[in-house]
Write a protein that holds these residues in place. Sequence first.
Motif, PDB file in Angstrom:
ATOM      1  N   GLU A 177       0.819  -1.210   0.000  1.00 55.74           N
ATOM      2  CA  GLU A 177       0.000   0.000   0.000  1.00 55.74           C
ATOM      3  C   GLU A 177       0.855   1.264   0.000  1.00 55.74           C
ATOM      4  OE1 GLU A 177      -0.152  -2.526   2.180  1.00 55.74           O
ATOM      5  OE2 GLU A 177      -2.218  -2.988   2.724  1.00 55.74           O
ATOM      6  N   ALA A 197       0.586   4.548  -2.469  1.00 58.87           N
ATOM      7  CA  ALA A 197       0.412   5.866  -1.850  1.00 58.87           C
ATOM      8  C   ALA A 197       1.521   6.812  -2.299  1.00 58.87           C
ATOM      9  CB  ALA A 197       0.396   5.742  -0.324  1.00 58.87           C
ATOM     10  N   ARG A 232       0.868   7.965  -5.860  1.00 54.52           N
ATOM     11  CA  ARG A 232      -0.185   8.990  -5.903  1.00 54.52           C
ATOM     12  C   ARG A 232       0.339  10.335  -5.411  1.00 54.52           C
ATOM     13  NH1 ARG A 232      -5.810   7.506  -3.446  1.00 54.52           N
ATOM     14  NH2 ARG A 232      -6.166   9.641  -4.120  1.00 54.52           N
ATOM     15  N   LEU A 275      -3.705   9.408   2.786  1.00 54.26           N
ATOM     16  CA  LEU A 275      -3.240   8.160   2.188  1.00 54.26           C
ATOM     17  C   LEU A 275      -2.523   7.262   3.198  1.00 54.26           C
ATOM     18  CD1 LEU A 275      -1.869   9.433  -1.243  1.00 54.26           C
ATOM     19  CD2 LEU A 275      -4.020   8.225  -0.823  1.00 54.26           C
TER      20      LEU A 275
END
Length: 159
Positions: A28, A32, A35, A105
């Motif tokens: 993850e 993140a 992004r 995030l």
Amino acid sequence: MALQYVANGQELKFAHINSQELIAAMPESDSAQKRLQAFEKDLTDQMEQLQVEINKKYQDYMQKRESLSPALRDTKEKELQDLGQRFQEYQTAAQKDMRDLQAKLMQPILEKAHKAITKVGETNGFVYVFDTSMGAVLYQSSKSTDILPMVKKELGITK
């Protein structure tokens, strides 16, 4: 082997983990970070466009400055000052937006890591789990259990 102490007839076990290393290993985190980097690039591109616009207007003003009437010169100077002020405000807002997105995030990732650490701690009977990434641990015995591998296993992380 876990570091163990006996207090009031009860065995106390201590462990440690580098939470930053754990978070970096979580899939993850990669998405993140991607992004965040894309968002930062968009913000940077927009700031560069604003800066080009300001520079162009400034150069235009400097070329025509001597031929402008005092009133028009004052108006153009005020316009340039306003553009500079808006640019600074945009920069401040962009930094806040970046921090807000990062928090948004990272929050679920941090919560997931914390839950896994807690589960491993409870399952293995640890009284404390110290985070070595925070720099507050002044001494760490080799008998203290590094639970990073256990937490990675709990999260299904194989790398």
